[in-house]
Motif scaffolding. Structure first.
Motif, short mmCIF file in Angstrom:
data_model
loop_
_atom_site.label_atom_id
_atom_site.label_comp_id
_atom_site.label_asym_id
_atom_site.label_seq_id
_atom_site.Cartn_x
_atom_site.Cartn_y
_atom_site.Cartn_z
N ALA A 149 34.35 40.44 37.08
CA ALA A 149 35.51 39.59 36.74
C ALA A 149 36.60 39.74 37.80
O ALA A 149 37.16 38.76 38.27
CB ALA A 149 36.05 39.95 35.36
N ALA A 150 36.88 40.99 38.20
CA ALA A 150 37.92 41.23 39.21
C ALA A 150 37.51 40.63 40.55
O ALA A 150 38.36 40.06 41.25
CB ALA A 150 38.17 42.73 39.35
N VAL A 210 47.17 46.21 38.57
CA VAL A 210 46.58 45.08 37.87
C VAL A 210 45.36 45.65 37.14
O VAL A 210 44.55 46.36 37.73
CB VAL A 210 46.20 43.89 38.80
N VAL A 211 45.29 45.36 35.86
CA VAL A 211 44.22 45.87 35.01
C VAL A 211 43.38 44.67 34.56
O VAL A 211 43.92 43.73 33.99
CB VAL A 211 44.79 46.61 33.78
N VAL A 212 42.08 44.73 34.84
CA VAL A 212 41.18 43.67 34.41
C VAL A 212 40.29 44.26 33.32
O VAL A 212 39.51 45.18 33.56
CB VAL A 212 40.32 43.14 35.58
N ASP A 213 40.46 43.74 32.10
CA ASP A 213 39.67 44.17 30.95
C ASP A 213 38.72 43.06 30.55
O ASP A 213 39.09 41.87 30.57
CB ASP A 213 40.58 44.48 29.75
N VAL A 214 37.50 43.44 30.17
CA VAL A 214 36.50 42.50 29.69
C VAL A 214 36.02 42.97 28.33
O VAL A 214 35.64 44.13 28.17
CB VAL A 214 35.31 42.40 30.68
N ALA A 227 31.12 34.82 23.64
CA ALA A 227 31.75 34.76 24.97
C ALA A 227 32.33 36.12 25.33
O ALA A 227 32.22 37.09 24.59
CB ALA A 227 32.85 33.70 24.95
N LYS A 228 32.94 36.16 26.50
CA LYS A 228 33.69 37.33 26.96
C LYS A 228 35.14 36.91 27.14
O LYS A 228 35.43 35.82 27.62
CB LYS A 228 33.16 37.84 28.31
N GLU A 229 36.05 37.81 26.79
CA GLU A 229 37.46 37.61 27.06
C GLU A 229 37.81 38.47 28.26
O GLU A 229 37.51 39.67 28.29
CB GLU A 229 38.32 38.04 25.87
N VAL A 230 38.43 37.86 29.25
CA VAL A 230 38.88 38.57 30.44
C VAL A 230 40.40 38.56 30.40
O VAL A 230 41.02 37.50 30.35
CB VAL A 230 38.37 37.91 31.74
N THR A 231 40.98 39.75 30.42
CA THR A 231 42.43 39.89 30.37
C THR A 231 42.91 40.55 31.65
O THR A 231 42.38 41.59 32.05
CB THR A 231 42.87 40.74 29.17
N ALA A 232 43.89 39.94 32.29
CA ALA A 232 44.54 40.52 33.47
C ALA A 232 45.93 40.96 33.05
O ALA A 232 46.75 40.13 32.64
CB ALA A 232 44.60 39.51 34.60
#
Length: 157
Positions: A39-40, A107-111, A117-122
């Motif tokens: 994702a990142a 910056v934190v990228v969480d999946v 589905a997948k949620e990607v949070t920045a």
């Protein structure tokens, strides 16, 4: 896919103690195999041209102050996401960023899995150190929100 601003769901004291600024944006994607590094990498693969132009202008304006014009430094290949050194990494979370004279940035990228589905949070965290850091943060804030939204859209593309 829609990017939406969400309440940050992290403990800032473990990622950047004393952070004065924190925000988070999320997008849902249909790739259930996606992990945090992927994702990142999708996010940071390329920036919009207007964001590249702003970064070049930032580098020109900040270099006389002795501030970093890139996070690269001496990080080894594979230890960078875009221009940011990786601070920590796991399958569901990647933390990148660096410390500088005027501010520290993460910056934190969480999946996370969400149904099919997948949620990607920045999540962005900033700790300013002085007037230059506070001024810099105030100037870039309108652009930051646009850039993060644009970068997250690349994860779903």
């Amino acid at each position: 896919m829609t990017v939406r601003e969400v309440a940050p769901a992290i403990d800032p004291s473990t990622l950047l103690a004393g952070a004065q600024f924190i925000d988070a944006f999320r997008i849902e994607v249909n790739d259930r195999s996606l992990n945090a590094r992927q994702a990142a990498e999708r996010m940071m693969a390329r920036q919009p041209r207007w964001a590249d132009a702003l970064l070049a202008l930032r580098n020109i304006l900040m270099s006389p102050f002795g501030l970093k014009t890139s996070g690269a430094g001496s990080a080894a290949p594979g230890q960078m996401i875009g221009i940011f050194p990786i601070v920590s990494e796991g399958p569901d979370r990647l933390v990148a960023g660096f410390n500088d004279k005027h501010l520290d940035f993460r910056v934190v990228v969480d999946v996370a899995t969400s149904g099919a589905a997948k949620e990607v949070t920045a999540t962005t965290l900033v700790l300013t150190h002085n007037w230059l850091g506070r001024t810099y943060l105030a100037v870039i804030m309108p652009f930051h929100r646009l850039i993060v939204r644009s970068l997250l859209r690349q994860v779903a593309a």
